[in-house]
Every structure is written in structure tokens, then in C-alpha cells.
Design a protein around this motif. Structure first.
Motif, PDB file in Angstrom:
ATOM      1  N   HIS A 137      42.615  34.902  41.035  1.00 33.63           N
ATOM      2  CA  HIS A 137      41.321  34.301  40.686  1.00 33.63           C
ATOM      3  C   HIS A 137      40.139  34.880  41.445  1.00 33.63           C
ATOM      4  O   HIS A 137      39.045  34.983  40.891  1.00 33.63           O
ATOM      5  CB  HIS A 137      41.380  32.788  40.909  1.00 33.63           C
ATOM      6  N   HIS A 138      40.350  35.238  42.715  1.00 29.33           N
ATOM      7  CA  HIS A 138      39.219  35.814  43.458  1.00 29.33           C
ATOM      8  C   HIS A 138      38.832  37.157  42.869  1.00 29.33           C
ATOM      9  O   HIS A 138      37.655  37.493  42.768  1.00 29.33           O
ATOM     10  CB  HIS A 138      39.588  35.960  44.940  1.00 29.33           C
ATOM     11  N   THR A 139      39.851  37.910  42.434  1.00 26.38           N
ATOM     12  CA  THR A 139      39.567  39.223  41.823  1.00 26.38           C
ATOM     13  C   THR A 139      38.829  39.028  40.494  1.00 26.38           C
ATOM     14  O   THR A 139      37.865  39.740  40.196  1.00 26.38           O
ATOM     15  CB  THR A 139      40.886  39.992  41.601  1.00 26.38           C
TER      16      THR A 139
ATOM     17  N   ASP B  82      36.968  36.566  39.638  1.00 24.90           N
ATOM     18  CA  ASP B  82      35.611  36.108  39.948  1.00 24.90           C
ATOM     19  C   ASP B  82      34.740  37.313  40.333  1.00 24.90           C
ATOM     20  O   ASP B  82      33.612  37.462  39.859  1.00 24.90           O
ATOM     21  CB  ASP B  82      35.708  35.088  41.102  1.00 24.90           C
ATOM     22  N   TYR B  83      35.305  38.191  41.172  1.00 21.05           N
ATOM     23  CA  TYR B  83      34.579  39.394  41.604  1.00 21.05           C
ATOM     24  C   TYR B  83      34.245  40.272  40.389  1.00 21.05           C
ATOM     25  O   TYR B  83      33.119  40.743  40.232  1.00 21.05           O
ATOM     26  CB  TYR B  83      35.467  40.132  42.615  1.00 21.05           C
ATOM     27  N   ILE B  84      35.250  40.443  39.514  1.00 17.79           N
ATOM     28  CA  ILE B  84      35.051  41.287  38.327  1.00 17.79           C
ATOM     29  C   ILE B  84      33.930  40.716  37.455  1.00 17.79           C
ATOM     30  O   ILE B  84      33.071  41.439  36.943  1.00 17.79           O
ATOM     31  CB  ILE B  84      36.377  41.392  37.524  1.00 17.79           C
ATOM     32  N   GLN B  85      33.933  39.395  37.331  1.00 18.29           N
ATOM     33  CA  GLN B  85      32.893  38.744  36.514  1.00 18.29           C
ATOM     34  C   GLN B  85      31.514  38.939  37.157  1.00 18.29           C
ATOM     35  O   GLN B  85      30.539  39.253  36.482  1.00 18.29           O
ATOM     36  CB  GLN B  85      33.214  37.267  36.411  1.00 18.29           C
ATOM     37  N   ARG B  86      31.474  38.796  38.471  1.00 20.03           N
ATOM     38  CA  ARG B  86      30.172  38.879  39.152  1.00 20.03           C
ATOM     39  C   ARG B  86      29.595  40.285  39.131  1.00 20.03           C
ATOM     40  O   ARG B  86      28.379  40.457  39.156  1.00 20.03           O
ATOM     41  CB  ARG B  86      30.301  38.381  40.584  1.00 20.03           C
ATOM     42  N   ILE B  87      30.451  41.294  39.099  1.00 22.96           N
ATOM     43  CA  ILE B  87      29.916  42.667  39.043  1.00 22.96           C
ATOM     44  C   ILE B  87      29.754  43.117  37.580  1.00 22.96           C
ATOM     45  O   ILE B  87      29.414  44.258  37.310  1.00 22.96           O
ATOM     46  CB  ILE B  87      30.785  43.669  39.842  1.00 22.96           C
TER      47      ILE B  87
ATOM     48  N   LEU C 137      46.411  42.539  34.339  1.00 19.10           N
ATOM     49  CA  LEU C 137      45.061  42.979  33.983  1.00 19.10           C
ATOM     50  C   LEU C 137      44.943  44.403  34.492  1.00 19.10           C
ATOM     51  O   LEU C 137      45.048  44.631  35.695  1.00 19.10           O
ATOM     52  CB  LEU C 137      44.023  42.133  34.710  1.00 19.10           C
ATOM     53  N   LEU C 138      44.755  45.342  33.589  1.00 18.27           N
ATOM     54  CA  LEU C 138      44.700  46.746  34.019  1.00 18.27           C
ATOM     55  C   LEU C 138      43.341  47.346  33.700  1.00 18.27           C
ATOM     56  O   LEU C 138      42.733  47.010  32.663  1.00 18.27           O
ATOM     57  CB  LEU C 138      45.782  47.551  33.303  1.00 18.27           C
TER      58      LEU C 138
ATOM     59  N   ILE D 151      39.876  40.938  48.488  1.00 19.55           N
ATOM     60  CA  ILE D 151      38.657  40.311  47.954  1.00 19.55           C
ATOM     61  C   ILE D 151      38.500  38.896  48.505  1.00 19.55           C
ATOM     62  O   ILE D 151      37.403  38.483  48.910  1.00 19.55           O
ATOM     63  CB  ILE D 151      38.678  40.337  46.402  1.00 19.55           C
ATOM     64  N   LYS D 152      39.601  38.156  48.561  1.00 16.18           N
ATOM     65  CA  LYS D 152      39.529  36.789  49.096  1.00 16.18           C
ATOM     66  C   LYS D 152      39.019  36.810  50.538  1.00 16.18           C
ATOM     67  O   LYS D 152      38.176  36.007  50.927  1.00 16.18           O
ATOM     68  CB  LYS D 152      40.918  36.134  49.030  1.00 16.18           C
ATOM     69  N   SER D 153      39.528  37.762  51.335  1.00 10.24           N
ATOM     70  CA  SER D 153      39.123  37.793  52.742  1.00 10.24           C
ATOM     71  C   SER D 153      37.654  38.209  52.872  1.00 10.24           C
ATOM     72  O   SER D 153      36.950  37.715  53.747  1.00 10.24           O
ATOM     73  CB  SER D 153      40.018  38.742  53.538  1.00 10.24           C
ATOM     74  N   GLY D 154      37.197  39.107  51.996  1.00  9.50           N
ATOM     75  CA  GLY D 154      35.780  39.506  52.027  1.00  9.50           C
ATOM     76  C   GLY D 154      34.881  38.326  51.683  1.00  9.50           C
ATOM     77  O   GLY D 154      33.859  38.085  52.329  1.00  9.50           O
TER      78      GLY D 154
END
Ligand code: FAD
Length: 397
Positions: free
Chosen positions: A64-66, A68-73, A178-179, A384-387
Motif C-alpha cells: 500500500h505504501h508503494t 500510495d507513492y505511485i499515485q502521488r507521483i 504490479l509490474l 518507501i514506508k521507511s521514507g
């Protein structure tokens, strides 16, 4: 204006910067090399004359964090799910099976499912829970443990493996892949860099942090290869570099001590497999074969032994396995072997105890990276979660 200095433009550093961009702090991102992405990068390969990734990276819908990151960028359209099932082949014995919806389990005797439920309950290593000669081990535990933790079952933490598996399987569709449609750079890195530049972040390449001046438990100066940056009273540093780099800069912080390699082989060849499709394998020199745009790419995890072999021999071994899996009968085509010797830390019970937390004993220094304690293995999701967590902690300081 106070500044957050983020060191390292891998996914942990990029995720921290994305989380903080657009806020009232200045963001400066420093990267030692000439490109962002770290262990998740793409580049033009002169032998193959095309863009390749350093390695095939599998993201799952449960990450999910990935997502979320993909959506935000703004990169959601750069990903696809070419297949929802995981076909496997035993190269040695020729047996084939699939892990597929809804539970992604192989067909096993009832007793093996009971063994499966026990995994992690008594700690120890994954390999303690099934004999290497059992089908449970060969068709499920070994390939999944090696891929997810980049650690062989006889060394891998059973607790971490069981927890990760539960998180993936418990969610409907969570195990679906997801590739990236094209390269890692195009899907995960370039859109983040564009967004950061649009938001006014400063990004510096070929700036390697060599030393941190510490005064009264605070970082007061950052010494880079080319210059020294004095820190303001409210400035914060996020170190988003790998664990072995932390060991050099701040030796008092405990970090994992051992690593496993990942070896990827890229072979230029025609194939008639659907674009993006992949097959898992056991009993040979490779774990996965991916088919993409005229390229067959292989991945071997927990590959310390393979990493030290001459690359021509490695390529011949991998191509031999590819031929057995696909039925292709062609001589070794043009290839590139990419060996990442310290791909991830070894997910052993001993190393997990040495994962540091986001906050350090230094008041204005935070850690981010796949090795930081976050309940996840060393993966894109963990990085990504840790960032994101480091970025959120900035406001708690
Ligand atoms: C071949 C391979 C295959 C993989 N496959 C998968 C997969 O299928 N699925 C998955 O989820 N994960 C996979 N991973 C793991 C994933 O790539 C990593 O967990 C993740 O990229 C780590 O990100 P990070 O930001 O923590 O570290 P890094 O990517 O290592 O980023 C750290 C950055 O800091 C920079 N840096 C280092 N020292 C300094 C310094 N002193 N000053 C300034 N900058 C510095 C580095 O150059 C680098 O850019 C794979 C890894 C490899 C190598």
C-alpha cells in the motif's frame, strides 16, 4: 526557512522528499552517484543497446505504501498486472504447478497445511518448519522465502516470513503483481524527480556525504566530497543511504551485518510470451524468468554463490535454464549479467535484531531505508514506508 537535508536518492529518500514537498520546509536531496534510484534503477546498456533495469522488481497489490507513492507521483498508468497467477516449474524434475487465487497455495497433503499454519509461531528460521525434501518446502517455502526475503529458508527469519505472507494473502487480490510497463526509472523514479523539481526541491548529484560533525547530540555540519554544509538550528537530516553506509558515518548505530546478492541476466531474444508475463522456477540456477519487449530477463535471489562466478559461465547456466523452461532452442544470445552483491541485508533473526529505528540518539538525524525497522522485509515497500515514516517524524522533532 528551515531545511530538511535528505541524503540518498533511492526510493526511501525519494519517498521522504515526496512526503515533505509542498510543505513549509526547504527540501535538499543529495545523491552520491549521477542518477537517482539506488538499487532500483535503469540505464542504457551498450551491449544490448537498450534501456535495462538493474533487476526485475516485483511489486504486489498488497504494497500500500508503494501504491500510495505511485499515485502521488502520478505514475499509476505506468503499471500493469500481466497475470494474476504464479506459474512454477521444477527445472530438475520437470513438474509444473501454479499459485493462484484465492489463497495462492499449492496442492499439498492436509498435514502440510497444518505445518504451514505453524510457521513463525516458535521463531527460528523458515527451514526449521519443513524438510528440504518435502513438497511444502520445494514448491512453496523455498521459492517464496528466497524471493520475498532474499534469504534461503535455512537462514531466514520465520517470524518475518510468516508476517509478510499473512499481510499479502489476507487481502483480497493482495498477492497480484504490479509490474512496470517500461523501465523502473520511467515508472518509479523519473515521475518523482519531476514532481520534486516542480515543487521547488533542490536535487544535487555526485554529492557523497563523507562525514557528519556532531555537537551535543546534534548534527551541525554535513561534509560532502566537494563542500561542507553548516546546518541551521532547525535543520533536520534524513539519512536514506544503505546500512553499510550508516556504519561508516555513525558507527554507534547498530545495523544488519550480512547481505545477500541478487543476480539478473538480460538476454536479447525473440519470444512469443505475452509482454510482462513471468514464470517461477526451482531446481536450477534461476528463480524467475520475465518476458518483456524482446528481452528475456532472469532473477536469482540469495545468490552469493552465483555472484562470484565468471559472468560468461553464469550467462551460459542461466540461458540453459531459460531454454529448458521455455522450450527455446537457440545458442546464447547477446546478454548482460547484473550482479548486486549487497542487494539486501540477509533477513536472519540476528540481523533483524540489529535493524535501527527511524529516530536516532542524535536529535536532528533520522534514518530511512529498507533496513530500518518497519515490520517489512528489505523491499521497495519497506524502503518507501521507511521514507514516509521519516518524513512524518520530522514534525515530531
Ligand atoms: C537486483 C535487485 C532486485 C530486487 N528486486 C526486488 C523486488 O522484486 N521487489 C522489491 O520490493 N524489492 C526488490 N529489491 C529491493 C529494493 O530494490 C530495495 O529494497 C530498495 O530499492 C532500497 O531502497 P533504499 O532507498 O532503501 O536504498 P538504495 O536504493 O540503496 O538507495 C540509497 C541511495 O543512497 C545513495 N548513497 C549511498 N551512500 C551515499 C552517501 N554517502 N551520500 C549520498 N548518497 C549516498 C546511493 O547511491 C543510493 O542512490 C531488489 C533489489 C535488487 C538490488
Amino acid at each position: 526557512m528551515s531545511c530538511v537535508h535528505i541524503i540518498g536518492a533511492g526510493l526511501a529518500g525519494l519517498a521522504a522528499a515526496i512526503e515533505l514537498s509542498g510543505t513549509d520546509r526547504r527540501i535538499c536531496l543529495y545523491e552520491a552517484t549521477s542518477q537517482a534510484g539506488g538499487r532500483c534503477r535503469s540505464y542504457h546498456d551498450p551491449v544490448l543497446n537498450r534501456e535495462i533495469d538493474n533487476g526485475n522488481h516485483l511489486i504486489l497489490k498488497a504494497n500500500h505504501h508503494t501504491r500510495d507513492y505511485i499515485q502521488r507521483i502520478g505514475s499509476t498508468a505506468q503499471f500493469h498486472t500481466p497475470q494474476t497467477h504464479y506459474p512454477f516449474i521444477d527445472i530438475k524434475y520437470g513438474y509444473q504447478w501454479e499459485l493462484k487465487r484465492p489463497f495462492y497455495l499449492p496442492r499439498l497433503p492436509l498435514i502440510d497445511y497444518i505445518h504451514l499454519l505453524r510457521i513463525g509461531l516458535m521463531g527460528g528460521c523458515v527451514g526449521n518448519y519443513a524438510s528440504p525434501y518435502d513438497n511444502l518446502h520445494r514448491r512453496f517455502l523455498a521459492p517464496l522465502c528466497t524471493s520475498i526475503l532474499n534469504t534461503p529458508p535455512e537462514q531466514a527469519s520465520a517470524m518475518l516470513f510468516a508476517r509478510t505472507l499473512r499481510q499479502i494473502i489476507a487481502e483480497k487480490g493482495g498477492a497480484e503483481p504490479l509490474l512496470p510497463l517500461h523501465t523502473l526509472h520511467a515508472s518509479l523514479i523519473a515521475p518523482a524527480l519531476k514532481r520534486l523539481l516542480d515543487q521547488g526541491c533542490d536535487i544535487y548529484y555526485q554529492q557523497s556525504l563523507k562525514h557528519i560533525t556532531l555537537t551535543d547530540n546534534r548534527a551541525t555540519e554535513l561534509h560532502f566530497s566537494r563542500n561542507v554544509i553548516p546546518l541551521g538550528a532547525d535543520d533536520i537530516v534524513i539519512l536514506a543511504i544503505p546500512a553499510h553506509g550508516i556504519e561508516k558515518l555513525l558507527p554507534a548505530i547498530p545495523v544488519p551485518q550480512t547481505y545477500h546478492a541478487i543476480v539478473n541476466g538480460h538476454f536479447i531474444t525473440d519470444h512469443n510470451q505475452p509482454n510482462g508475463s513471468f514464470i517461477g522456477a526451482v531446481g536450477g540456477a534461476l528463480d524467475w524468468v520475465f518476458f518483456k519487449d524482446g528481452l528475456i530477463s532472469t532473477t536469482t535471489s540469495a545468490a552469493n554463490a552465483l555472484a562470484d562466478i565468471d559472468q560468461d559461465i553464469t550467462a551460459t547456466m542461466l540461458w540453459h535454464d531459460v531454454c529448458r523452461i521455455t522450450g527455446v532452442r537457440k545458442p546464447l544470445p547477446p546478454y548482460r549479467i547484473v550482479t548486486e552483491k549487497r542487494a539486501t541485508y540477509a533477513a536472519t533473526p540476528e540481523n533483524l535484531k540489529r535493524r535501527p529505528t527511524t529516530q536516532t540518539d542524535y536529535n536532528n538525524v533520522l534514518l530511512a531505508g529498507d533496513y530500518v525497522r518497519n515490520g517489512l522485509p528489505a523491499t521497495i515497500e519497506g524502503a518507501i514506508k521507511s521514507g514516509m515514516k521519516a518524513a512524518c517524524t520530522v514534525y515530531a522533532i
